[in-house]
Design an enzyme around this catalytic site. Structure first.
Site, PDB file in Angstrom:
ATOM      1  N   ARG A   1       1.325  14.137   3.241  1.00  0.00           N
ATOM      2  CA  ARG A   1       0.495  13.406   4.195  1.00  0.00           C
ATOM      3  C   ARG A   1       0.569  11.925   3.868  1.00  0.00           C
ATOM      4  NH1 ARG A   1       0.741  16.881   7.223  1.00  0.00           N
ATOM      5  NH2 ARG A   1      -0.859  18.211   8.101  1.00  0.00           N
TER       6      ARG A   1
ATOM      7  N   GLY B   1       3.174  23.795  -4.515  1.00  0.00           N
ATOM      8  CA  GLY B   1       2.641  24.967  -3.803  1.00  0.00           C
ATOM      9  C   GLY B   1       3.791  25.684  -3.119  1.00  0.00           C
ATOM     10  N   ARG B   2       3.517  26.237  -1.944  1.00  0.00           N
ATOM     11  CA  ARG B   2       4.552  27.009  -1.228  1.00  0.00           C
ATOM     12  C   ARG B   2       5.769  26.129  -0.922  1.00  0.00           C
ATOM     13  NH1 ARG B   2      -0.598  29.119   1.731  1.00  0.00           N
ATOM     14  NH2 ARG B   2      -0.723  26.877   2.076  1.00  0.00           N
ATOM     15  N   ILE B   3       5.532  24.945  -0.348  1.00  0.00           N
ATOM     16  CA  ILE B   3       6.674  24.099   0.040  1.00  0.00           C
ATOM     17  C   ILE B   3       7.274  23.421  -1.189  1.00  0.00           C
ATOM     18  CG2 ILE B   3       7.454  22.207   1.521  1.00  0.00           C
ATOM     19  CD1 ILE B   3       5.028  22.832   3.358  1.00  0.00           C
TER      20      ILE B   3
ATOM     21  N   GLU C   1      -0.634   7.599  11.660  1.00  0.00           N
ATOM     22  CA  GLU C   1       0.392   7.970  12.653  1.00  0.00           C
ATOM     23  C   GLU C   1      -0.155   7.928  14.079  1.00  0.00           C
ATOM     24  OE1 GLU C   1       1.758  11.858  11.404  1.00  0.00           O
ATOM     25  OE2 GLU C   1       2.351  11.078   9.447  1.00  0.00           O
TER      26      GLU C   1
ATOM     27  N   ARG D   1      -3.351  20.165  -9.808  1.00  0.00           N
ATOM     28  CA  ARG D   1      -4.564  20.157 -10.636  1.00  0.00           C
ATOM     29  C   ARG D   1      -4.510  21.257 -11.685  1.00  0.00           C
ATOM     30  NH1 ARG D   1      -8.323  19.948  -5.461  1.00  0.00           N
ATOM     31  NH2 ARG D   1      -6.699  21.459  -4.944  1.00  0.00           N
TER      32      ARG D   1
ATOM     33  N   HIS E   1       7.504  12.220  11.371  1.00  0.00           N
ATOM     34  CA  HIS E   1       6.780  13.480  11.087  1.00  0.00           C
ATOM     35  C   HIS E   1       7.489  14.681  11.749  1.00  0.00           C
ATOM     36  CE1 HIS E   1       2.525  15.153  10.069  1.00  0.00           C
ATOM     37  NE2 HIS E   1       3.434  16.110   9.971  1.00  0.00           N
TER      38      HIS E   1
ATOM     39  N   ASP F   1       8.321  10.810   5.790  1.00  0.00           N
ATOM     40  CA  ASP F   1       8.199  11.563   7.043  1.00  0.00           C
ATOM     41  C   ASP F   1       6.789  11.434   7.598  1.00  0.00           C
ATOM     42  OD1 ASP F   1       9.083  13.526   9.056  1.00  0.00           O
ATOM     43  OD2 ASP F   1       7.752  14.937   8.045  1.00  0.00           O
TER      44      ASP F   1
HETATM   45  P1  NAP Z   1       0.004  24.735  -0.702  1.00  0.00           P
HETATM   46  O1  NAP Z   1       0.816  25.959  -0.929  1.00  0.00           O
HETATM   47  O2  NAP Z   1      -1.469  24.853  -0.596  1.00  0.00           O
HETATM   48  O3  NAP Z   1       0.372  23.701  -1.864  1.00  0.00           O
HETATM   49  C1  NAP Z   1      -0.338  22.540  -2.101  1.00  0.00           C
HETATM   50  C2  NAP Z   1      -0.210  22.216  -3.572  1.00  0.00           C
HETATM   51  O4  NAP Z   1      -0.801  20.932  -3.797  1.00  0.00           O
HETATM   52  C3  NAP Z   1      -0.926  23.215  -4.461  1.00  0.00           C
HETATM   53  O5  NAP Z   1      -0.038  23.661  -5.431  1.00  0.00           O
HETATM   54  C4  NAP Z   1      -2.084  22.452  -5.047  1.00  0.00           C
HETATM   55  O6  NAP Z   1      -2.323  22.864  -6.399  1.00  0.00           O
HETATM   56  C5  NAP Z   1      -1.612  20.997  -4.975  1.00  0.00           C
HETATM   57  N1  NAP Z   1      -2.738  20.087  -4.821  1.00  0.00           N
HETATM   58  C6  NAP Z   1      -3.714  20.144  -3.885  1.00  0.00           C
HETATM   59  N2  NAP Z   1      -4.601  19.151  -4.086  1.00  0.00           N
HETATM   60  C7  NAP Z   1      -4.181  18.467  -5.171  1.00  0.00           C
HETATM   61  C8  NAP Z   1      -4.691  17.356  -5.886  1.00  0.00           C
HETATM   62  N3  NAP Z   1      -5.816  16.737  -5.526  1.00  0.00           N
HETATM   63  N4  NAP Z   1      -4.006  16.914  -6.951  1.00  0.00           N
HETATM   64  C9  NAP Z   1      -2.860  17.536  -7.339  1.00  0.00           C
HETATM   65  N5  NAP Z   1      -2.323  18.600  -6.699  1.00  0.00           N
HETATM   66  C10 NAP Z   1      -2.994  19.054  -5.630  1.00  0.00           C
HETATM   67  O7  NAP Z   1       0.470  24.001   0.626  1.00  0.00           O
HETATM   68  P2  NAP Z   1       1.925  23.954   1.276  1.00  0.00           P
HETATM   69  O8  NAP Z   1       2.076  25.047   2.250  1.00  0.00           O
HETATM   70  O9  NAP Z   1       2.936  23.783   0.204  1.00  0.00           O
HETATM   71  O10 NAP Z   1       1.776  22.566   2.106  1.00  0.00           O
HETATM   72  C11 NAP Z   1       1.501  21.373   1.426  1.00  0.00           C
HETATM   73  C12 NAP Z   1       1.212  20.225   2.385  1.00  0.00           C
HETATM   74  O11 NAP Z   1       2.408  19.775   2.987  1.00  0.00           O
HETATM   75  C13 NAP Z   1       0.317  20.549   3.582  1.00  0.00           C
HETATM   76  O12 NAP Z   1      -1.049  20.547   3.233  1.00  0.00           O
HETATM   77  C14 NAP Z   1       0.665  19.447   4.561  1.00  0.00           C
HETATM   78  O13 NAP Z   1      -0.192  18.333   4.371  1.00  0.00           O
HETATM   79  C15 NAP Z   1       2.079  19.053   4.170  1.00  0.00           C
HETATM   80  N6  NAP Z   1       3.054  19.416   5.221  1.00  0.00           N
HETATM   81  C16 NAP Z   1       3.718  18.418   5.881  1.00  0.00           C
HETATM   82  C17 NAP Z   1       4.635  18.763   6.868  1.00  0.00           C
HETATM   83  C18 NAP Z   1       5.383  17.711   7.629  1.00  0.00           C
HETATM   84  O14 NAP Z   1       5.718  17.937   8.787  1.00  0.00           O
HETATM   85  N7  NAP Z   1       5.691  16.575   7.027  1.00  0.00           N
HETATM   86  C19 NAP Z   1       4.874  20.087   7.189  1.00  0.00           C
HETATM   87  C20 NAP Z   1       4.180  21.062   6.491  1.00  0.00           C
HETATM   88  C21 NAP Z   1       3.283  20.709   5.504  1.00  0.00           C
HETATM   89  P3  NAP Z   1      -3.785  22.739  -7.075  1.00  0.00           P
HETATM   90  O15 NAP Z   1      -4.749  23.331  -6.081  1.00  0.00           O
HETATM   91  O16 NAP Z   1      -3.651  23.525  -8.337  1.00  0.00           O
HETATM   92  O17 NAP Z   1      -4.014  21.310  -7.329  1.00  0.00           O
HETATM   93  C1  8YV Z   2       2.896  20.056  11.879  1.00  0.00           C
HETATM   94  C2  8YV Z   2       2.464  19.579   9.460  1.00  0.00           C
HETATM   95  O1  8YV Z   2       3.871  20.544  12.677  1.00  0.00           O
HETATM   96  O2  8YV Z   2       2.069  21.866   9.061  1.00  0.00           O
HETATM   97  C3  8YV Z   2       1.734  20.695   8.812  1.00  0.00           C
HETATM   98  O3  8YV Z   2       0.825  20.416   8.022  1.00  0.00           O
HETATM   99  O4  8YV Z   2       2.276  18.460   9.147  1.00  0.00           O
HETATM  100  C4  8YV Z   2       3.487  19.868  10.517  1.00  0.00           C
HETATM  101  O5  8YV Z   2       4.179  21.021  10.209  1.00  0.00           O
HETATM  102  C5  8YV Z   2       2.347  18.827  12.454  1.00  0.00           C
HETATM  103  O6  8YV Z   2       1.117  18.628  11.907  1.00  0.00           O
HETATM  104  C6  8YV Z   2       2.286  18.885  13.981  1.00  0.00           C
HETATM  105  O7  8YV Z   2       1.135  19.507  14.438  1.00  0.00           O
END
Ligand code: NAP
Ligand code: 8YV
Length: 325
Positions: free
Chosen positions: A236, A157-159, A265, A179, A283, A260
């Site tokens: 996650r 996705g975006r990240i 958590e 998917r 995290h 991370d």
């Molecule tokens: P996004 O743009 O919505 O991208 C998510 C991607 O995952 C989509 O391309 C989606 O494609 C795919 N996906 C979703 N469900 C799926 C499944 N069941 N099987 C396979 N692929 C699946 O979101 P994003 O902005 O990149 O962020 C992604 C995630 O990173 C967030 O939801 C968050 O949990 C995590 N995150 C963590 C941190 C941190 O601090 N560690 C920070 C920011 C974000 P399809 O819908 O086509 O499957």
């Molecule tokens: C948050 C994250 O900062 O954006 C998310 O999904 O996991 C992190 O960027 C974290 O959830 C703190 O609230």
């Protein structure tokens, strides 16, 4: 005209809170428990601002249903698995999150964690700080390297795209599993996660949490990744079967992991803390002042836009069709 009442259950980024206070009346409670408010207060609440990723701050359907005038939940963070967006949609409540403003920071951290994991840089630094450079000599050569690796991204996705762009510049081949195949993206697509894991030796999970990804990175996927395999998880913790991962790190099913995020958590299993082939972060992928301030602004801006125009700036998919009164 009286200001709309916004409920803040638990902790929120201070900049988000102070921006919300400038335009709204803020009602604070310690956690998302509607019983902490009396009925007249529950009936006044028109918005909720809440942080993601904090175990005690889950916003479930029952909580959402306790506020008859609730119009919008503005969530801090892009992941919103801590709140019941489907229930919000069925109640006509908008949910907004904070996408895009954190993508580059999280991608930077993912790459840093990958390098830390394969090149053992945190342990090399500890070696220096412990005086072992003097007393023992050079830090041992690392078995791991990025050279010759192939990367699979779970969640393009975006990240995921921001991570892919960086690793492409490192000269590494990239493929992914979602998917659905992403239009206009030339990286190799795999219809299943296990197929992706079989094709690569470095798996980066940046997929959202929730039921559709729960324990998706399981023992079979780790076996497919193989003995030189590296798992990086910045998505996650719930997406990885932690018991299977602990076993795979202990018996050499995979080489190492960089994490991370964790299933429960801030509790991290002792076996991971003790594992020398795991690199662990609390995290922090988006946790710079710059990026967290941008996220805080977007929480406040979503509330302002909603109450001024009846539209949120960044609605989540489930509630994108909802408009204000
Ligand atoms: P996004 O743009 O919505 O991208 C998510 C991607 O995952 C989509 O391309 C989606 O494609 C795919 N996906 C979703 N469900 C799926 C499944 N069941 N099987 C396979 N692929 C699946 O979101 P994003 O902005 O990149 O962020 C992604 C995630 O990173 C967030 O939801 C968050 O949990 C995590 N995150 C963590 C941190 C941190 O601090 N560690 C920070 C920011 C974000 P399809 O819908 O086509 O499957
Ligand atoms: C948050 C994250 O900062 O954006 C998310 O999904 O996991 C992190 O960027 C974290 O959830 C703190 O609230």
């Amino acid at each position: 005209m009286s200001k709309a009442a916004i409920l803040i259950p638990g902790r929120l980024h201070p900049h988000a809170e102070s921006r919300i206070r400038e335009a709204f009346e803020v009602v604070s409670i310690a956690r998302p428990d509607a019983m902490l408010l009396d009925e007249p207060d529950r009936e006044r609440i028109r918005g909720i601002a809440v942080a993601s990723g904090i175990r005690a701050q889950s916003v479930d359907g029952e909580f959402l249903g306790a506020f008859p005038k609730l119009e919008i939940v503005a969530s801090f963070g892009v992941g919103y698995d801590h709140l019941d967006a489907a229930r919000a949609a069925s109640l006509g409540i908008m949910v907004s999150n904070t996408p895009d403003v954190l993508s580059e920071e999280v991608a930077d951290t993912a790459v840093a964690l990958l390098i830390n994991t394969v090149r053992e840089l945190p342990m090399a630094e500890a070696w220096l700080r412990q005086g072992k450079w003097h007393s023992v000599g050079s830090y041992p050569l690392t078995k791991g390297t990025l050279r010759g690796r192939s990367v699979g991204i779970f969640g393009m996705g975006r990240i995921g795209l921001a991570i892919a762009k960086r690793l492409e510049a490192f000269g590494l081949p990239i493929s992914y599993h979602n998917r659905r195949k992403v239009d206009g993206v030339d990286y190799g697509y795999h219809e299943s996660l296990v197929e992706l894991a079989r094709a690569v030796d470095t798996l980066i999970s940046i997929a959202p949490g929730g039921t559709s990804t729960e324990k998706a990175v399981n023992a079979e996927v780790l076996r497919a990744l193989g003995p030189s395999g590296v798992l990086i998880n910045v998505g996650r913790g719930t997406t990885v079967d932690e018991d299977a991962l602990i076993a795979a790190l202990a018996d050499g099913t995979i080489m190492s992991a960089g994490l991370d995020v964790f299933a429960n958590e801030p509790d991290v299993p002792e076996a991971l803390i003790e594992a020398r082939n795991a690199s662990l972060l609390p995290h922090v992928a988006s946790a710079s002042m710059h990026t967290r301030t941008a996220m805080a602004d977007l929480v406040a801006d979503n509330l302002l836009a909603w109450f001024r125009t009846g539209r949120a700036l960044t609605p989540v998919r489930e509630t994108a069709h909802i408009t204000g009164p």
